[in-house]
Design a protein around this motif. Structure first.
Motif, PDB file in Angstrom:
ATOM      1  N   LEU A 197      15.775 158.351  54.530  1.00 14.66           N
ATOM      2  CA  LEU A 197      16.831 157.409  54.638  1.00 14.66           C
ATOM      3  C   LEU A 197      16.149 155.854  54.670  1.00 14.66           C
ATOM      4  CD1 LEU A 197      19.579 158.827  56.871  1.00 14.66           C
ATOM      5  CD2 LEU A 197      19.322 158.781  54.637  1.00 14.66           C
ATOM      6  N   ILE A 252      28.122 153.172  50.072  1.00 21.21           N
ATOM      7  CA  ILE A 252      27.279 154.321  49.322  1.00 21.21           C
ATOM      8  C   ILE A 252      28.160 155.014  48.388  1.00 21.21           C
ATOM      9  CG2 ILE A 252      25.384 154.040  50.907  1.00 21.21           C
ATOM     10  CD1 ILE A 252      26.064 157.093  51.412  1.00 21.21           C
ATOM     11  N   ARG A 260      24.974 159.107  45.520  1.00 19.92           N
ATOM     12  CA  ARG A 260      23.977 159.191  46.537  1.00 19.92           C
ATOM     13  C   ARG A 260      24.097 160.344  47.864  1.00 19.92           C
ATOM     14  NH1 ARG A 260      21.166 153.538  48.274  1.00 19.92           N
ATOM     15  NH2 ARG A 260      19.159 154.426  48.647  1.00 19.92           N
ATOM     16  N   LEU A 310      21.733 163.834  48.657  1.00 20.08           N
ATOM     17  CA  LEU A 310      20.996 164.173  50.022  1.00 20.08           C
ATOM     18  C   LEU A 310      21.392 165.743  50.269  1.00 20.08           C
ATOM     19  CD1 LEU A 310      19.343 162.863  52.474  1.00 20.08           C
ATOM     20  CD2 LEU A 310      21.782 162.293  53.442  1.00 20.08           C
ATOM     21  N   THR A 370      23.189 149.530  57.779  1.00 22.22           N
ATOM     22  CA  THR A 370      24.138 150.026  58.097  1.00 22.22           C
ATOM     23  C   THR A 370      24.583 150.127  59.718  1.00 22.22           C
ATOM     24  OG1 THR A 370      26.054 151.632  57.577  1.00 22.22           O
ATOM     25  CG2 THR A 370      23.784 152.620  58.060  1.00 22.22           C
ATOM     26  N   TYR A 429      28.285 155.263  57.142  1.00 27.94           N
ATOM     27  CA  TYR A 429      28.593 154.732  55.947  1.00 27.94           C
ATOM     28  C   TYR A 429      29.869 154.976  55.708  1.00 27.94           C
ATOM     29  CZ  TYR A 429      23.366 154.265  55.116  1.00 27.94           C
ATOM     30  OH  TYR A 429      22.093 154.010  55.370  1.00 27.94           O
ATOM     31  N   TRP A 432      17.686 153.158  52.152  1.00 25.56           N
ATOM     32  CA  TRP A 432      18.960 153.112  52.360  1.00 25.56           C
ATOM     33  C   TRP A 432      19.849 151.867  52.547  1.00 25.56           C
ATOM     34  CZ3 TRP A 432      22.774 157.716  52.261  1.00 25.56           C
ATOM     35  CH2 TRP A 432      22.023 158.627  51.565  1.00 25.56           C
TER      36      TRP A 432
END
Length: 166
Positions: free
Chosen positions: A77, A153, A157, A161, A83, A99, A80
């Motif tokens: 992460l 996000i 995305r 993951l 957040t 998120y 990223w």
């Protein structure tokens, strides 16, 4: 009292449930699927917290949490968007990265690498403990370590993951 639950997780909708003291399990008569659900300012939830009960944030909206239990996921992460992050209070690595993912309709997904559990995506009828809850094993409080609103996000995305580690 109502400011004990991080304001970044409160969008005005009832998305919090009562959990047992020093436990991750819902208090008897509470469920992440059926509630009852509360807002941070609701007297019943405030009384529960004042009595030492834990609180869970249910993901009944476009907010999800990535529950990080291993450095592999933590490193993945890196890069990223910044957040909201809540530290779990447990021994070792344990954090929840929040998120907003508009359009994400999946329930919880377990993440693993080389046969080892590295975390999970919490969404749908799952939940994460939030401050001022206490960890079930250590008794330490959950704490906000990166105070801000959840970053947004894309579904693609998050799907990437899950495809890589799910």
């Amino acid at each position: 009292m109502n400011n004990l639950i991080p304001p970044y997780l409160d969008d005005g909708r009832p998305v919090f449930i009562r959990l047992a003291k020093r436990s991750k399990a819902p208090k008897k008569g509470n469920s992440a699927k059926e509630g009852p659900f509360f807002r941070p300012g609701d007297r019943e939830l405030q009384d529960h917290v004042r009595d030492g009960g834990n609180v869970g944030r249910v993901f009944r909206d476009d907010v999800i949490a990535i529950d990080i239990d291993h450095r592999i996921l933590d490193e993945e992460l890196d890069g990223w968007p910044e957040t909201l992050v809540i530290e779990s209070g447990g021994d070792g690595l344990g954090s929840h990265w929040y998120y907003k993912v508009p359009g994400w309709n999946e329930n919880q997904s377990e993440l693993s690498a080389a046969g080892k559990n590295i975390g999970s995506i919490r969404s749908g009828n799952s939940y994460c403990l939030v401050p001022p809850s206490r960890h079930d094993e250590t008794g330490d409080k959950y704490q906000v370590s990166n105070p801000r609103n959840p970053a947004e996000i894309s579904v693609s995305r998050l799907s990437s993951l899950v495809e890589e580690f799910g």
